[in-house]
Structures are given as C-alpha cells and as structure tokens.
Design an enzyme around this catalytic site. Structure first.
Site, PDB file in Angstrom:
ATOM      1  N   GLY A   1      -1.288   3.419  -2.605  1.00  0.00           N
ATOM      2  CA  GLY A   1      -1.103   4.826  -2.911  1.00  0.00           C
ATOM      3  C   GLY A   1      -1.547   5.204  -4.304  1.00  0.00           C
TER       4      GLY A   1
ATOM      5  N   GLU B   1      -3.706  -4.269   1.912  1.00  0.00           N
ATOM      6  CA  GLU B   1      -3.043  -3.820   3.144  1.00  0.00           C
ATOM      7  C   GLU B   1      -3.196  -4.748   4.338  1.00  0.00           C
ATOM      8  OE1 GLU B   1      -3.327  -0.314   0.488  1.00  0.00           O
ATOM      9  OE2 GLU B   1      -4.721  -1.903   1.085  1.00  0.00           O
TER      10      GLU B   1
ATOM     11  N   ASP C   1      -6.007   2.324   3.308  1.00  0.00           N
ATOM     12  CA  ASP C   1      -6.063   3.750   3.634  1.00  0.00           C
ATOM     13  C   ASP C   1      -6.269   4.604   2.377  1.00  0.00           C
ATOM     14  OD1 ASP C   1      -3.452   3.218   2.686  1.00  0.00           O
ATOM     15  OD2 ASP C   1      -2.559   4.768   3.939  1.00  0.00           O
TER      16      ASP C   1
END
Length: 387
Positions: A147, A170, A178
């Site tokens: 993030g 991830e 992502d």
C-alpha cells in the site's frame, strides 16, 4: 522563523493563558486538520502536507486513513492556494509498510464489506495520485511496501533515501502486486518488474531509484531541509519542483559509489524471465544452473502457485493498459483472492502464526488451471471498480 515554530510559540502562549478559544483560532489560522491520530493533514505555506502517523504499525494504511486522504487531495487539487502536495511517514522507520492486511483478512473470512471497500477505495486513491494535476512529492524515507507503493509510485516525484526499503512481497501471502503494480512494474527496464513481482526481491537505498521506482535520491539527513524548501516555493511549476529535487540529489553522496545490486544479473533476469508462462520461467531457471538461477527457483517454490500465475498474467496484460484499466483489472483479482484460500493461508503463515510454512491450494503450478485464471479476470458487473 518557520510557520511550525510560530505555531509552537502560539500554542505555548495559549496554554499559559488557558484559553481554549485562542487555541482554536491558532488551529484555524494554520489550516491544520488532525484526523484522529492516524493521518495528519496540514497546510504549511503553499503546500499541503500529509503525514501517515501510525509509526508503531509502520504507518500501515487502513480504510479510515484512505477515506480522509482522498477528499483532502481532491480539495487541495482545486484550491488555488495549494501549489504542491507532500506525503511522508512518521516515526523514522517507514513511509508505509503496506495495507492493514490483518483487518482485511478477518473481514474476508466473515464476508464483511471491508474486503470489498478497502481495495475499491484504495485503488480509487491510487488513481487520484496517478492523475494528480499538481506536483505530488512522496518522501519514501524508510520501508515502502504494498500500500505504501500505491501511495507513492504513481505520483510524479518519489524521493528515496538510503533508509528506503522497497518490495512487493504479495506472492508470499497469496495475493499479487496490486495498487497499480500491473501498470508500473512492466514499465521498468527489461524483465526487472516481472522479477520483482514474482520473487518479492527487496531493493534498498539508491537501488530503488536505479530500478526506476523512485524518481530521485536524497540523503535522509537532508529530507527535513528539502521539505522546508518545497514548502517555501512560491507557485512552483512541475519544473521548479524537479529542479529543487535535482539540486538536493546532486548534494547527496551516500551510496553513490555502489553499483546497482542487480546490475551483474540483469542479463540473466532478462533472459530467464523472458517466457510465456511461469512454468517456462521455472524451466529456464532449472536449465541455467547458476547459483543466481537456483536461488530464484528456490524463492519461487515457496510462493503461492495461484499468486504466481495471477501475477504473470496481470503484468502481461497491464503492460498495454492505462493505470485506470489496470486498477479495474486488479480489483477483480483482489475479489478473486478474497473468494479463494491462499490469501488467508498466506497471512496466517507469514503475519499471524509466523511459521513461514503456508499450505497452498493448489500446491503446484499445474494445479492452477487456465479456466480458473480466466474466472479471476472476469468482469464483476455492477460490483466492478468505477472511477
């Protein structure tokens, strides 16, 4: 004297007088907004400054923080008195070490809306950063993962220091890189982005800039001075901000004599990761036989087979997509992971029990079928991400 010092003097004065009214006036004058304690947003001079303020959690991003940052960014974008936005992390260890994965995991298990809302609103924020109309400067001084990458990498300016630690880990927790990873990773040199995405390889310091993830490098001890000079710029253009960052970069000498950590391996990375499938990459690594190749093969063998296949297809598709289209695709993938098993098992093994022994389902690459992958990429109809 800086605005911050004036603020401290005024605050001490108000406390001595015991005047709550005076304190409110000072706060209004400073145009400062404190949202709980997790994210601080203030106007300093002509700059909007966002401080991620969860140092004990390495400034991990949660939904509450996203819901306060996004509208403030939009407000500053339209405000004629705000010329530049700066985002940084508190505590000295991390810019932002990732998203609040534990909360998302618990919500996903219970079928609660956070498992949809977090990804949706995070990706909308990522897109807002990627399309921001004013200079956006991320001071990625410290750990920057997941993030935290989404809060920085799509902005025009990303300033690394020798304390920066970048990774997209991830695939080790049953997810995929992502927050727009499908957009920026394929656009790095050669097959570097695919290598970083699949292996979770960590880059430190100047290597974050050399890889193309950061736009500039500044010694960490100069970051405070850089921030002050950014704040003091009057109606700066993008070129003005770039010029100031370049000036500070030229004054920074830490690690300047070290070569890029992957420089000696780039030819091998480009050759071994040039493939039409994960299976082909693994075969390339087996056939190569070098110590570097064997180490990467060992790393990949520990990752979620589902995550590896999702990530390979994500980056292959993302190479030809806009950031918005990539984020729409990644939202579909995030919800596929919420429906699956590996994400919950990966979080358990890596973050909760910390036994580092996840039991992946399926346990082999061969067990992850093309029809299953097709389903992960399918549109979600009314539930698709919209901007």
């Amino acid at each position: 004297m800086s605005v911050f010092n004036l603020y401290k003097m005024s605050l001490n004065f108000s406390q001595r007088l015991g005047s709550l009214c005076r304190l409110r006036i000072i706060h209004q004058h400073m145009m400062s907004t404190q949202v709980g304690s997790e994210v601080l947003m203030e106007r300093v001079g002509n700059a909007g400054v966002i401080t991620l303020n969860r140092p004990k959690a390495l400034n991990a991003l949660n939904l509450s923080m996203i819901r306060h940052i996004y509208p403030q960014l939009k407000k500053w974008e339209k405000d004629s008195g705000t010329d530049v936005v700066i985002i940084k992390g508190a505590g000295g260890k991390a810019f932002c070490a990732g998203g609040d994965i534990r909360a998302v995991t618990e919500a996903g298990k219970l079928g609660e809306s956070l498992a949809q809302d977090f990804f949706r609103e995070e990706y909308i924020l990522n897109n807002a950063i990627g399309t921001y109309q004013k200079p956006y400067v991320a001071l990625i001084d410290g750990i920057t993962m997941g993030g935290g990458v989404g809060l920085s990498v799509h902005g025009r300016f990303r300033v690394a220091t020798e304390k920066t630690l970048f990774a997209m880990p991830e695939t080790a927790i049953g997810l995929f890189p992502d927050v727009g990873g499908g957009h920026f990773l394929p656009r790095l040199q050669g097959k570097l982005g695919l290598f970083l995405a699949l292996t979770g390889f960590r880059l430190k310091g100047r290597d974050v800039q050399r890889a193309g993830v950061a736009s500039h490098f500044v010694d960490s001890q100069k970051i405070t001075a850089l921030e002050k000079d950014l704040v003091d710029l009057k109606t700066p253009s993008i070129e003005d901000v770039a010029g100031l960052l370049k000036f500070y970069e030229k004054q920074s000498s830490v690690e300047s004599d070290k070569p890029f950590i992957l420089e000696q391996h780039m030819d091998a990375i480009n050759r071994l990761f040039e493939a039409n499938s994960i299976e082909e990459i693994c075969e390339n690594l087996k056939q190569d036989g070098s110590a570097f190749a064997q180490k990467q093969l060992e790393t990949l063998s520990k990752m979620s087979p589902t995550s590896l296949k999702l990530t390979f297809r994500q980056l292959w598709a993302g190479a030809g997509m806009s950031l918005q289209d990539v984020l729409i695709m990644e939202y579909r993938l995030s919800q596929a992971c919420m429906r699956g098993q590996d994400f919950y098992e990966g979080v358990r093994a890596v973050l909760i029990d910390k036994d580092q022994s996840p039991k992946w389902t399926p346990s082999t690459l061969e067990g992850v079928t093309e029809s299953f992958l097709d389903g992960c990429f399918k549109p979600l109809g009314e539930r698709d991400l919209k901007f």
